[in-house]
Design a protein around this motif. Structure first.
Motif: not given
Length: 79
Positions: A27-29, A31-33, A35-36, A39, A54
């Motif tokens: 899930e963290e990966k 969510k980071k994707d 965000e990227q 951006n 997400f």
């Protein structure tokens, strides 16, 4: 097997389409994707309200979707 996660595209508050679906990453990966991806949107797209979101997804197929359990999980209508 991990839970499936999706990335959705929205225009303002209106859902447009599913960008990606995966059960290979945490899930963290994911969510980071997301965000990227947000951006990387240029200012014109941001001003139009385009954004990525997400979406955690429940495994709706789980046990009911497996061929092995189909017969035992059928609903029987009774009068």
């Amino acid at each position: 097997m991990a839970l499936p996660y999706e990335i959705h595209c929205y225009h303002e508050d209106v859902f447009q389409y599913v960008v990606a679906r995966t059960n290979k990453f945490s899930e963290e990966k994911v969510k980071k994707d997301v965000e990227q991806m947000n951006n990387m949107l240029n200012s014109e797209l941001r001003s139009k309200g385009i954004r990525y979101v997400f979406a955690g997804v429940t495994d709706v197929y789980g046990q009911l979707g497996s061929k092995h359990n189909k017969k035992s999980n059928r609903l029987v209508a009774t009068d």
